[in-house]
Design a protein around this motif. Structure first.
Motif, PDB file in Angstrom:
ATOM      1  N   LEU A  81      32.597  18.361 -58.601  1.00  0.00           N
ATOM      2  CA  LEU A  81      32.750  19.161 -59.807  1.00  0.00           C
ATOM      3  C   LEU A  81      31.512  19.995 -60.086  1.00  0.00           C
ATOM      4  O   LEU A  81      31.602  21.140 -60.526  1.00  0.00           O
ATOM      5  CB  LEU A  81      33.057  18.253 -60.991  1.00  0.00           C
ATOM      6  N   VAL A  82      30.343  19.420 -59.834  1.00  0.00           N
ATOM      7  CA  VAL A  82      29.099  20.179 -60.004  1.00  0.00           C
ATOM      8  C   VAL A  82      29.071  21.363 -59.044  1.00  0.00           C
ATOM      9  O   VAL A  82      28.672  22.485 -59.415  1.00  0.00           O
ATOM     10  CB  VAL A  82      27.885  19.266 -59.776  1.00  0.00           C
ATOM     11  N   LEU A  83      29.521  21.145 -57.814  1.00  0.00           N
ATOM     12  CA  LEU A  83      29.594  22.242 -56.847  1.00  0.00           C
ATOM     13  C   LEU A  83      30.581  23.304 -57.307  1.00  0.00           C
ATOM     14  O   LEU A  83      30.345  24.502 -57.148  1.00  0.00           O
ATOM     15  CB  LEU A  83      30.005  21.709 -55.468  1.00  0.00           C
ATOM     16  N   GLN A  84      31.696  22.856 -57.894  1.00  0.00           N
ATOM     17  CA  GLN A  84      32.721  23.796 -58.344  1.00  0.00           C
ATOM     18  C   GLN A  84      32.222  24.666 -59.493  1.00  0.00           C
ATOM     19  O   GLN A  84      32.653  25.815 -59.649  1.00  0.00           O
ATOM     20  CB  GLN A  84      33.972  23.018 -58.770  1.00  0.00           C
ATOM     21  N   LEU A  85      31.317  24.130 -60.306  1.00  0.00           N
ATOM     22  CA  LEU A  85      30.796  24.881 -61.441  1.00  0.00           C
ATOM     23  C   LEU A  85      29.791  25.951 -61.025  1.00  0.00           C
ATOM     24  O   LEU A  85      29.420  26.798 -61.842  1.00  0.00           O
ATOM     25  CB  LEU A  85      30.139  23.924 -62.447  1.00  0.00           C
TER      26      LEU A  85
ATOM     27  N   ARG B 247      30.474  26.957 -54.616  1.00  0.00           N
ATOM     28  CA  ARG B 247      31.895  26.635 -54.678  1.00  0.00           C
ATOM     29  C   ARG B 247      32.557  26.670 -53.301  1.00  0.00           C
ATOM     30  O   ARG B 247      33.558  25.978 -53.055  1.00  0.00           O
ATOM     31  CB  ARG B 247      32.592  27.611 -55.622  1.00  0.00           C
ATOM     32  N   TRP B 248      31.987  27.438 -52.398  1.00  0.00           N
ATOM     33  CA  TRP B 248      32.565  27.544 -51.060  1.00  0.00           C
ATOM     34  C   TRP B 248      32.534  26.212 -50.318  1.00  0.00           C
ATOM     35  O   TRP B 248      33.348  25.979 -49.409  1.00  0.00           O
ATOM     36  CB  TRP B 248      31.805  28.600 -50.244  1.00  0.00           C
ATOM     37  N   ILE B 249      31.613  25.324 -50.704  1.00  0.00           N
ATOM     38  CA  ILE B 249      31.511  24.020 -50.036  1.00  0.00           C
ATOM     39  C   ILE B 249      32.787  23.211 -50.271  1.00  0.00           C
ATOM     40  O   ILE B 249      33.309  22.557 -49.364  1.00  0.00           O
ATOM     41  CB  ILE B 249      30.268  23.249 -50.544  1.00  0.00           C
TER      42      ILE B 249
END
Length: 351
Positions: free
Chosen positions: A321-325, A330-332
């Motif tokens: 979720l932290v990556l998505q924010l 977000r590409w990860i």
């Protein structure tokens, strides 16, 4: 602050180095991190109950007190069942030792019909009582376990007491309708949804498995049902770990047919509970690639021990979720094949 003139490669190396430093720091403070993490998970698990009690007219402090009392009663019941069942098993261990020798003789006879010869003299010398006691003592001592639970209870109490105020402060700082507040609400709601559904599923699984073992007459049925509930938080391997002692004692009491019966029931329950029931209880399917799940269990188990294994999926979801924010990271999630989880959630929120 990183200088603006640094290259993208240098910033990437710096980010990787920072991640490793954080991992090392978490490893060195694993006891405190595990305590805080478990308290946070319990707090998230009880937030829906807090909201429900406040809607019924109870004050925030009284609601937290009621939830804390209920949680203490549940934990006390779990500890009582565990200790009582364990004492019964230790009391009947001489009988199990005799049954163990008989089953080994039967197994040797069966294998001899296929031309396989095994030496059972050294196996007969195995003391089940010593192995059982050492296995439990190897997990944690009673004093350490009670001290850990005490600190978790105190921390969870104050976290739950402070949760509404933190939300108000957060909204006052960034604005109630700001994108940051919406993203934070999405994150906490997502984690709460998973934890609550996982707990409900584990409870159903533990009741059904423990009930079957009780009807079958397997020793320690309540303990194996409780173990199924607790280890069910560990994906894939948790339910297998919980089933192993039940299969072993079924073999001791009823021979190979008893062990096979338990194995069949374990497979059936896994198919029923972990698929239709879990999918029915949750508003979405948490379709995370199996490789990521296994690596998460290994990584968080190494980092935080048994607590990390139990809460590997919530910890991984928080990281995802932290990556998505982050627009840059977000590409990860798309590369790992979990980006669709957040897209589905966003569409549901928008609708």
């Amino acid at each position: 602050m990183v200088p603006v003139e640094t290259s993208r490669f240098e910033r990437t190396l710096l980010a990787i180095a920072l991640v490793f430093i954080i991992i090392i720091a978490v490893k060195m403070t694993s006891y405190i991190i595990s305590l805080v993490l478990m308290s946070l998970i319990i707090t998230l698990l009880t937030v829906p109950a807090l909201v429900w009690l406040k809607k019924k007219g109870l004050s925030g402090t009284l609601s937290v007190a009621v939830i804390t009392l209920a949680a203490c009663l549940v934990i006390a019941a779990i500890l009582y069942i565990s200790v009582f069942s364990f004492q019964l098993l230790l009391h009947d261990m001489p009988q199990f030792q005799q049954e163990f020798s008989v089953r080994l003789a039967e197994l040797r006879t069966i294998l001899s019909t296929f031309g396989i010869s095994i030496e059972t003299d050294s196996i007969r010398s195995i003391d089940l009582k010593e192995i059982f006691s050492a296995g439990v003592a190897g997990v944690t001592t009673i004093a350490e376990g009670l001290m850990f639970l005490f600190f978790v209870a105190v921390t969870s109490f104050f976290m739950l007491l402070e949760a509404p105020r933190l939300t108000e402060r957060f909204e006052a700082r960034y604005g109630k309708d700001s994108q940051t507040v919406k993203q934070f609400g999405r994150m906490s709601g997502y984690i709460i949804d998973f934890i609550v559904v996982r707990t409900e599923t584990n409870f159903i699984h533990g009741i059904l498995f423990g009930g079957f073992l009780t009807v079958m007459g397997v020793h320690g049925a309540l303990l194996w049902g409780l173990l199924t509930f607790l280890l069910g938080y560990i994906p894939y391997i948790g339910l297998i770990m919980a089933a192993v002692p039940a299969i072993f004692f079924a073999w001791l009491q009823f021979g190979i047919p008893g062990a096979v019966a338990v194995i069949v029931v374990v497979c059936i329950l896994n198919l029923i509970v972990e698929n239709p029931i879990f999918s029915y209880l949750t508003s979405r399917k948490y379709e995370i690639p199996a490789l990521i799940v296994i690596l998460s269990v290994i990584f968080w188990g190494w980092l935080l021990g048994i607590v990390g294994m139990l809460f590997a999926i919530p910890c991984t979801l928080i990281c995802l979720l932290v990556l998505q924010l982050s627009d840059d990271l977000r590409w990860i999630n798309d590369f790992l094949g979990v980006g669709h989880l957040f897209e589905e959630h966003t569409r549901k929120k928008d609708d």
